[in-house]
Design a protein around this motif. Structure first.
Motif, PDB file in Angstrom:
ATOM      1  N   LEU A 142      -0.225   6.646   0.940  1.00  4.79           N
ATOM      2  CA  LEU A 142      -0.747   5.994  -0.260  1.00  4.79           C
ATOM      3  C   LEU A 142      -0.681   6.980  -1.421  1.00  4.79           C
ATOM      4  O   LEU A 142      -1.162   8.111  -1.309  1.00  4.79           O
ATOM      5  N   VAL A 143      -0.093   6.538  -2.513  1.00  5.22           N
ATOM      6  CA  VAL A 143       0.050   7.407  -3.669  1.00  5.22           C
ATOM      7  C   VAL A 143      -0.140   6.586  -4.935  1.00  5.22           C
ATOM      8  O   VAL A 143       0.117   5.379  -4.948  1.00  5.22           O
ATOM      9  N   ALA A 199       0.676   5.421  -8.814  1.00  6.13           N
ATOM     10  CA  ALA A 199       1.890   5.249  -9.613  1.00  6.13           C
ATOM     11  C   ALA A 199       2.185   6.535 -10.378  1.00  6.13           C
ATOM     12  O   ALA A 199       1.284   7.172 -10.921  1.00  6.13           O
ATOM     13  N   GLY A 200       3.454   6.905 -10.368  1.00  2.00           N
ATOM     14  CA  GLY A 200       3.868   8.143 -11.007  1.00  2.00           C
ATOM     15  C   GLY A 200       3.920   9.322 -10.058  1.00  2.00           C
ATOM     16  O   GLY A 200       4.456  10.383 -10.402  1.00  2.00           O
ATOM     17  N   GLY A 201       3.377   9.146  -8.873  1.00  2.00           N
ATOM     18  CA  GLY A 201       3.337  10.216  -7.898  1.00  2.00           C
ATOM     19  C   GLY A 201       4.626  10.352  -7.113  1.00  2.00           C
ATOM     20  O   GLY A 201       5.622   9.661  -7.374  1.00  2.00           O
ATOM     21  N   SER A 202       4.581  11.252  -6.121  1.00  2.00           N
ATOM     22  CA  SER A 202       5.772  11.562  -5.321  1.00  2.00           C
ATOM     23  C   SER A 202       5.450  11.559  -3.836  1.00  2.00           C
ATOM     24  O   SER A 202       4.308  11.814  -3.435  1.00  2.00           O
ATOM     25  N   LEU A 203       6.465  11.268  -3.063  1.00  2.00           N
ATOM     26  CA  LEU A 203       6.394  11.376  -1.613  1.00  2.00           C
ATOM     27  C   LEU A 203       7.741  11.854  -1.106  1.00  2.00           C
ATOM     28  O   LEU A 203       8.778  11.590  -1.733  1.00  2.00           O
ATOM     29  N   ARG A 204       7.718  12.493   0.046  1.00  2.00           N
ATOM     30  CA  ARG A 204       8.964  12.908   0.683  1.00  2.00           C
ATOM     31  C   ARG A 204       9.005  12.346   2.093  1.00  2.00           C
ATOM     32  O   ARG A 204       8.177  12.695   2.932  1.00  2.00           O
ATOM     33  N   LEU A 205       9.960  11.467   2.340  1.00  2.00           N
ATOM     34  CA  LEU A 205      10.139  10.881   3.656  1.00  2.00           C
ATOM     35  C   LEU A 205      11.127  11.719   4.464  1.00  2.00           C
ATOM     36  O   LEU A 205      12.085  12.257   3.911  1.00  2.00           O
ATOM     37  N   SER A 206      10.879  11.790   5.760  1.00  2.00           N
ATOM     38  CA  SER A 206      11.776  12.498   6.675  1.00  2.00           C
ATOM     39  C   SER A 206      12.258  11.550   7.755  1.00  2.00           C
ATOM     40  O   SER A 206      11.511  10.667   8.186  1.00  2.00           O
ATOM     41  N   ASP A 266       7.668  -0.106  -5.528  1.00  2.00           N
ATOM     42  CA  ASP A 266       8.260   0.660  -4.436  1.00  2.00           C
ATOM     43  C   ASP A 266       7.483   0.486  -3.134  1.00  2.00           C
ATOM     44  O   ASP A 266       7.912   0.991  -2.088  1.00  2.00           O
ATOM     45  N   THR A 267       6.364  -0.201  -3.183  1.00  2.00           N
ATOM     46  CA  THR A 267       5.556  -0.424  -1.984  1.00  2.00           C
ATOM     47  C   THR A 267       6.336  -1.227  -0.960  1.00  2.00           C
ATOM     48  O   THR A 267       6.829  -2.323  -1.256  1.00  2.00           O
ATOM     49  N   ALA A 268       6.466  -0.666   0.241  1.00  2.00           N
ATOM     50  CA  ALA A 268       7.246  -1.318   1.298  1.00  2.00           C
ATOM     51  C   ALA A 268       7.168  -0.458   2.552  1.00  2.00           C
ATOM     52  O   ALA A 268       6.679   0.681   2.512  1.00  2.00           O
ATOM     53  N   VAL A 269       7.685  -1.009   3.636  1.00  2.00           N
ATOM     54  CA  VAL A 269       7.940  -0.203   4.832  1.00  2.00           C
ATOM     55  C   VAL A 269       9.347   0.351   4.704  1.00  2.00           C
ATOM     56  O   VAL A 269      10.307  -0.401   4.498  1.00  2.00           O
ATOM     57  N   TYR A 270       9.467   1.661   4.828  1.00  2.00           N
ATOM     58  CA  TYR A 270      10.750   2.334   4.682  1.00  2.00           C
ATOM     59  C   TYR A 270      11.291   2.698   6.063  1.00  2.00           C
ATOM     60  O   TYR A 270      10.592   3.312   6.882  1.00  2.00           O
ATOM     61  N   VAL A 272       2.096   2.228  -3.146  1.00  2.00           N
ATOM     62  CA  VAL A 272       1.919   2.823  -4.466  1.00  2.00           C
ATOM     63  C   VAL A 272       0.902   1.979  -5.225  1.00  2.00           C
ATOM     64  O   VAL A 272       1.120   0.797  -5.471  1.00  2.00           O
ATOM     65  N   SER A 273      -0.184   2.592  -5.586  1.00  2.00           N
ATOM     66  CA  SER A 273      -1.244   1.874  -6.309  1.00  2.00           C
ATOM     67  C   SER A 273      -1.048   2.021  -7.816  1.00  2.00           C
ATOM     68  O   SER A 273      -0.561   3.035  -8.304  1.00  2.00           O
ATOM     69  N   SER A 274      -1.487   1.002  -8.531  1.00  2.00           N
ATOM     70  CA  SER A 274      -1.329   1.020  -9.996  1.00  2.00           C
ATOM     71  C   SER A 274      -2.511   1.672 -10.683  1.00  2.00           C
ATOM     72  O   SER A 274      -3.516   1.964 -10.064  1.00  2.00           O
TER      73      SER A 274
END
Length: 125
Positions: free
Chosen positions: A10-11, A13-20, A89-93, A123-125
């Motif tokens: 959970l992040v 809006a405007g934030g970042s995440l790194r998926l592996s 961008d909220t979804a299952v990746y 992603v929360s607003s």
């Protein structure tokens, strides 16, 4: 074949995440890897894909300039760095592997045959 995606969360809006995506059971240097996402009640869509050697990348319009895909064939890992995240961008990746015997040029889910479980990005607003 196993593809293990992680790094969601959970992040704001405007934030970042790194998926592996850690891949086992196949020679990663022979497979393209793609990141795809599926939001509730929507079809699965491509996000970004990278060629077997890592030299060519594809970004779908909705993530261009915000997301970066990278790959390390020695570490058997593919990453998706996501910045400037939006609620859309909220979804299952999911990550998936595909083999392109001729020329890599697709980031369509139908061209990727081996899939891992997904990781939720909210992603929360």
């Amino acid at each position: 074949v196993q593809l293990q995606a992680s790094g969601g969360g959970l992040v704001q809006a405007g934030g970042s995440l790194r998926l592996s995506c850690v891949v086992s059971g196949l020679p990663l240097d022979q497979y393209a890897i793609g990141w795809f996402r599926q939001a509730p009640e929507k079809e699965r869509e491509g996000v970004s894909c990278i060629s077997s050697g890592g030299g060519r990348t594809i970004y779908e319009d909705h993530v261009t300039s915000r997301f970066t895909i990278s790959k390390d064939n020695v570490m058997n890992t593919v990453w998706l760095q996501m910045s400037s995240l939006k609620p859309d961008d909220t979804a299952v990746y999911h990550c998936a592997a595909g083999i392109f015997p001729h020329e890599f040029g697709s980031c369509s889910p139908k061209d990727f045959g081996s899939w891992g479980q997904g990781t939720q990005v909210t992603v929360s607003s």
